[in-house]
Design a protein around this motif. Structure first.
Motif, PDB file in Angstrom:
ATOM      1  N   ASP A   1       0.827  -1.209   0.000  1.00 51.38           N
ATOM      2  CA  ASP A   1       0.000   0.000   0.000  1.00 51.38           C
ATOM      3  C   ASP A   1       0.861   1.260   0.000  1.00 51.38           C
ATOM      4  N   LEU A   2       1.898   1.264   0.832  1.00 50.28           N
ATOM      5  CA  LEU A   2       2.780   2.424   0.898  1.00 50.28           C
ATOM      6  C   LEU A   2       3.472   2.644  -0.437  1.00 50.28           C
ATOM      7  N   THR A   3       3.964   1.574  -1.023  1.00 50.68           N
ATOM      8  CA  THR A   3       4.644   1.678  -2.312  1.00 50.68           C
ATOM      9  C   THR A   3       3.695   2.181  -3.390  1.00 50.68           C
ATOM     10  N   ASN A   4       2.502   1.623  -3.451  1.00 52.77           N
ATOM     11  CA  ASN A   4       1.562   2.008  -4.504  1.00 52.77           C
ATOM     12  C   ASN A   4       1.119   3.455  -4.366  1.00 52.77           C
TER      13      ASN A   4
ATOM     14  N   ASN B   1       1.954  20.903   0.864  1.00 55.74           N
ATOM     15  CA  ASN B   1       0.654  20.245   0.713  1.00 55.74           C
ATOM     16  C   ASN B   1       0.701  18.793   1.153  1.00 55.74           C
ATOM     17  N   ALA B   2       1.843  18.138   0.938  1.00 59.34           N
ATOM     18  CA  ALA B   2       1.994  16.762   1.423  1.00 59.34           C
ATOM     19  C   ALA B   2       1.934  16.737   2.951  1.00 59.34           C
ATOM     20  N   LEU B   3       2.596  17.723   3.599  1.00 63.67           N
ATOM     21  CA  LEU B   3       2.531  17.810   5.062  1.00 63.67           C
ATOM     22  C   LEU B   3       1.099  18.045   5.529  1.00 63.67           C
ATOM     23  N   ALA B   4       0.387  18.912   4.813  1.00 66.69           N
ATOM     24  CA  ALA B   4      -0.983  19.241   5.210  1.00 66.69           C
ATOM     25  C   ALA B   4      -1.918  18.042   5.104  1.00 66.69           C
ATOM     26  N   ASP B   5      -1.601  17.103   4.211  1.00 73.43           N
ATOM     27  CA  ASP B   5      -2.449  15.933   3.999  1.00 73.43           C
ATOM     28  C   ASP B   5      -2.044  14.727   4.846  1.00 73.43           C
ATOM     29  N   ALA B   6      -1.115  14.934   5.767  1.00 75.57           N
ATOM     30  CA  ALA B   6      -0.525  13.798   6.482  1.00 75.57           C
ATOM     31  C   ALA B   6      -1.563  12.961   7.220  1.00 75.57           C
ATOM     32  N   GLN B   7      -2.574  13.592   7.771  1.00 73.73           N
ATOM     33  CA  GLN B   7      -3.558  12.864   8.573  1.00 73.73           C
ATOM     34  C   GLN B   7      -4.793  12.444   7.788  1.00 73.73           C
ATOM     35  N   LYS B   8      -4.759  12.627   6.457  1.00 71.78           N
ATOM     36  CA  LYS B   8      -5.894  12.234   5.620  1.00 71.78           C
ATOM     37  C   LYS B   8      -5.662  10.815   5.092  1.00 71.78           C
ATOM     38  N   PRO B   9      -6.430   9.847   5.574  1.00 66.79           N
ATOM     39  CA  PRO B   9      -6.235   8.476   5.064  1.00 66.79           C
ATOM     40  C   PRO B   9      -6.780   8.333   3.652  1.00 66.79           C
TER      41      PRO B   9
ATOM     42  N   THR C   1      -8.417   5.852   1.194  1.00 69.13           N
ATOM     43  CA  THR C   1      -9.102   4.560   1.248  1.00 69.13           C
ATOM     44  C   THR C   1      -8.633   3.612   0.160  1.00 69.13           C
ATOM     45  N   ARG C   2      -8.156   4.174  -0.959  1.00 71.43           N
ATOM     46  CA  ARG C   2      -7.682   3.321  -2.050  1.00 71.43           C
ATOM     47  C   ARG C   2      -6.476   2.500  -1.610  1.00 71.43           C
ATOM     48  N   TYR C   3      -5.683   3.072  -0.704  1.00 73.65           N
ATOM     49  CA  TYR C   3      -4.468   2.392  -0.244  1.00 73.65           C
ATOM     50  C   TYR C   3      -4.596   2.007   1.229  1.00 73.65           C
ATOM     51  N   ASN C   4      -5.810   1.636   1.629  1.00 70.61           N
ATOM     52  CA  ASN C   4      -6.078   1.044   2.946  1.00 70.61           C
ATOM     53  C   ASN C   4      -5.581   1.908   4.103  1.00 70.61           C
ATOM     54  N   GLY C   5      -5.839   3.197   4.003  1.00 62.54           N
ATOM     55  CA  GLY C   5      -5.554   4.088   5.111  1.00 62.54           C
ATOM     56  C   GLY C   5      -4.190   4.737   5.100  1.00 62.54           C
ATOM     57  N   VAL C   6      -3.333   4.403   4.129  1.00 59.73           N
ATOM     58  CA  VAL C   6      -2.052   5.108   3.992  1.00 59.73           C
ATOM     59  C   VAL C   6      -2.345   6.583   3.697  1.00 59.73           C
ATOM     60  N   SER C   7      -1.590   7.474   4.267  1.00 57.96           N
ATOM     61  CA  SER C   7      -1.857   8.907   4.158  1.00 57.96           C
ATOM     62  C   SER C   7      -1.959   9.390   2.715  1.00 57.96           C
ATOM     63  N   GLU C   8      -2.924  10.266   2.461  1.00 58.43           N
ATOM     64  CA  GLU C   8      -3.027  10.946   1.169  1.00 58.43           C
ATOM     65  C   GLU C   8      -1.751  11.719   0.878  1.00 58.43           C
ATOM     66  N   GLY C   9      -1.049  12.130   1.925  1.00 59.74           N
ATOM     67  CA  GLY C   9       0.200  12.868   1.734  1.00 59.74           C
ATOM     68  C   GLY C   9       1.247  12.076   0.980  1.00 59.74           C
ATOM     69  N   PHE C  10       1.228  10.749   1.085  1.00 61.29           N
ATOM     70  CA  PHE C  10       2.201   9.939   0.358  1.00 61.29           C
ATOM     71  C   PHE C  10       1.973  10.010  -1.150  1.00 61.29           C
TER      72      PHE C  10
ATOM     73  N   ILE D   1       8.010  10.959   6.909  1.00 64.76           N
ATOM     74  CA  ILE D   1       7.408  10.174   7.983  1.00 64.76           C
ATOM     75  C   ILE D   1       7.740  10.778   9.348  1.00 64.76           C
ATOM     76  N   THR D   2       8.995  11.143   9.543  1.00 62.34           N
ATOM     77  CA  THR D   2       9.400  11.658  10.861  1.00 62.34           C
ATOM     78  C   THR D   2       8.917  13.088  11.095  1.00 62.34           C
ATOM     79  N   GLN D   3       8.795  13.871  10.052  1.00 64.32           N
ATOM     80  CA  GLN D   3       8.351  15.260  10.225  1.00 64.32           C
ATOM     81  C   GLN D   3       6.827  15.383  10.272  1.00 64.32           C
ATOM     82  N   ALA D   4       6.132  14.654   9.385  1.00 66.39           N
ATOM     83  CA  ALA D   4       4.688  14.825   9.263  1.00 66.39           C
ATOM     84  C   ALA D   4       3.892  13.890  10.168  1.00 66.39           C
ATOM     85  N   ASN D   5       4.515  12.814  10.626  1.00 71.44           N
ATOM     86  CA  ASN D   5       3.818  11.805  11.409  1.00 71.44           C
ATOM     87  C   ASN D   5       2.518  11.385  10.719  1.00 71.44           C
ATOM     88  N   PRO D   6       2.604  10.935   9.473  1.00 75.28           N
ATOM     89  CA  PRO D   6       1.392  10.632   8.713  1.00 75.28           C
ATOM     90  C   PRO D   6       0.738   9.327   9.158  1.00 75.28           C
TER      91      PRO D   6
END
Length: 400
Positions: free
Chosen positions: A58-61, A164-172, A174-183, A386-391
Motif C-alpha cells: 500500500d505504501l509503495t503504490n 501540501n503533502a505535510l498538510a495531507d498527512a492525517q488524511k487516510p 481509502t484506495r491504499y487502505n488508510g495510507v496517508s493521502e500525503g504519500f 514520515i518523521t516530520q509529518a507523522n502521517p
C-alpha cells in the motif's frame, strides 16, 4: 534561451514547426523501479518503520502514483503546452539553439538567403525542480511556474508540493487502505529527486526525442506534407539500444548497506540538492542543446550549400544568383533546398541516435554509481516525511 523542443522553419514566408519534447528523463518504469527499491531498502535499513507485506504494498503504490504521473503531458491538445517536466531541471531549463541559414553568393555581392531554420524560444522563466516542488517551505500552498515557447508563455500550477503533502498527512486514502493521502503527493516529489540522478537533468541538458508534427510545411511544398525530423536531444542514460526509453533497475546486490545512518537526515531541499551534487561531483557531463545543434547545423549547412550551385544550374538560373525571386525556377530552387535540408537533418538525427546507442556501456557505468544513490536519497525523502509529518501509515507502524 533558444528552444529545446520547438523547431520553426521560415522558408519563403511559410512556417513549419517540428516540436520535440524537452523532458522525459528516466522512463516511467525506471522511476517505478527506483521508488519500489527505495521503499524496500528503507524498511530493511530503518527498523523503526514496520510494515507487513500488505502495508508495504500500500505504501509503495501510494508513492508510485506520483512517480509515474509527474511526467504526464499537460495538454495534449496544444503541442507547445507540454508537460510538468519543463520544471524538472536544476539549474532551470535555459539554453540556446543554433540557427541555420542557407545562403549562397548573389550577383550584387550580398548573399542570397534561401532558407532559415529558427529554433525559436524555450525556457523556464523561474522554476527549477526545487521551486516547482516547493521543497524549501513547510507551508501548505500550490506553486505556479511558467515557461516560454515560440513567443508564447505557458503557466502551470503544481499542487503536489512538500507543504501540501505535510498538510495531507492525517488524511487516510481509502484506495491504499488508510495510507496517508500525503504519500500520494510525496511521490511526485520523490520523482524530482530521482530526476536529479539523470545527468541531463542535473546539467540542464534538455532531452527526449518524441516528435510532434505541426504540419504546415506543406504550405511551402505539398511534397513535404507529413515530413518530420526527430530533432530531440537523446541521452545515453535514457535511451535503450533499440528504443527511446531505457528501463533501468537497481539490482538488489547494489543497494546501500542496511544501515539507518545512511538515511540522510536533512531538509527536503537539501536531499534534492544532495542527489544533484552526486552528478556534479562525479563530473558527469552532458552536451548542451546549443553545442549539439550547432554541430548538426554546421554539417547540414555545409552539405546543402555545396550542392546549391548545381541545383541552380540545373534550373538554368544564373550563378551567383540574381534577383529572380518571383520566377518559377527560383521558387523551385527554394523547394529543392528545403527538401535537401530536411533530408540532411534526418540523416544527422539518425547518426546522432546511432552514436547514442553506441554509448550504452558508458551510461551503464554511470547508472551503477547513480542508481544506489537514487535509492538512498529517495528513501531519505520518504523517511524525512514520515518523521516530520507523522502521517497515518495504514497497516504500517512507526516505533519510538
Amino acid at each position: 534561451m533558444r528552444a529545446t523542443t520547438a523547431t520553426r522553419w521560415a522558408l519563403t514566408g511559410a512556417f513549419a514547426a517540428l516540436i520535440v519534447s524537452a523532458g522525459g528523463a528516466h522512463s516511467v518504469p525506471t522511476h517505478k523501479n527506483i521508488t519500489t527499491a527505495a521503499v524496500a531498502w528503507l524498511l530493511e535499513a530503518q527498523p523503526r518503520l514496520q510494515c507487513p507485506p500488505g502495508g508495504k504494498t500500500d505504501l509503495t503504490n501510494a508513492l508510485l502514483v506520483g512517480t509515474e504521473h509527474e511526467d504526464d503531458y499537460y495538454d495534449n491538445a496544444d503541442p507547445l503546452k507540454m508537460g510538468r517536466f519543463q520544471f524538472h531541471f536544476r539549474p532551470r531549463l535555459d539554453d540556446e539553439i543554433a540557427v541555420l541559414n542557407i545562403t549562397v553568393p548573389g550577383i550584387t555581392g550580398s548573399p542570397v538567403v534561401l532558407a532559415t531554420l529558427d529554433l525559436g524560444e524555450f525556457k523556464s522563466n523561474r522554476c527549477t525542480s526545487r521551486e516547482w516542488g516547493g521543497f524549501a517551505t513547510n507551508a501548505a500552498g500550490n506553486v505556479t511556474c511558467d515557461y516560454e515557447a515560440l513567443g508564447k508563455t505557458y503557466t502551470m500550477t503544481n499542487v503536489n508540493t512538500w507543504g501540501n503533502a505535510l498538510a495531507d498527512a492525517q488524511k487516510p486514502n481509502t484506495r491504499y487502505n488508510g495510507v496517508s493521502e500525503g504519500f500520494v503527493k510525496l511521490g511526485y516529489l520523490v520523482h524530482l529527486v530521482e530526476d536529479q540522478s539523470s545527468p541531463a537533468h542535473a546539467r540542464n541538458a534538455a532531452h527526449g526525442h518524441t516528435p510532434v508534427m505541426l504540419d504546415v510545411l506543406k504550405a511551402l511544398d505539398p511534397s513535404l506534407k507529413g515530413q518530420q525530423v526527430d530533432l530531440g536531444f537523446p541521452d545515453a542514460m535514457e535511451a535503450a539500444p533499440n528504443g527511446n526509453d531505457a528501463i533501468r533497475d537497481i539490482p538488489r546486490g547494489s543497494w546501500p548497506a542496511r544501515n539507518p545512518a545512511l538515511l540522510m537526515d536533512a531538509a527536503p531541499a537539501d536531499i534534492l540538492d544532495a542527489m544533484h551534487n552526486v552528478v556534479v561531483t562525479k563530473n558527469y557531463t552532458r552536451e548542451s542543446m546549443h553545442e549539439r545543434t550547432a554541430r548538426m547545423v554546421a554539417k547540414v549547412k555545409a552539405r546543402v550549400e555545396a550542392v546549391v550551385e548545381s541545383m541552380a544550374r540545373d534550373l538554368k538560373l544564373p550563378w551567383p544568383l540574381g534577383k529572380e525571386t518571383v520566377s518559377a525556377e527560383f521558387q523551385e530552387l527554394k523547394r529543392r533546398v528545403a527538401q535537401a535540408v530536411v533530408k540532411e537533418l534526418q540523416a544527422e538525427a539518425a547518426a546522432e541516435l546511432a552514436a547514442l546507442r553506441s554509448r550504452s556501456g558508458e551510461a551503464d557505468t554511470e547508472w551503477a554509481a547513480l542508481g544506489p544513490e537514487a535509492v538512498r536519497l529517495s528513501a531519505s525523502l520518504i523517511w524525512k516525511y514520515i518523521t516530520q509529518a507523522n502521517p497515518v501509515l495504514g497497516a504500517c507502524t512507526l516505533k519510538p
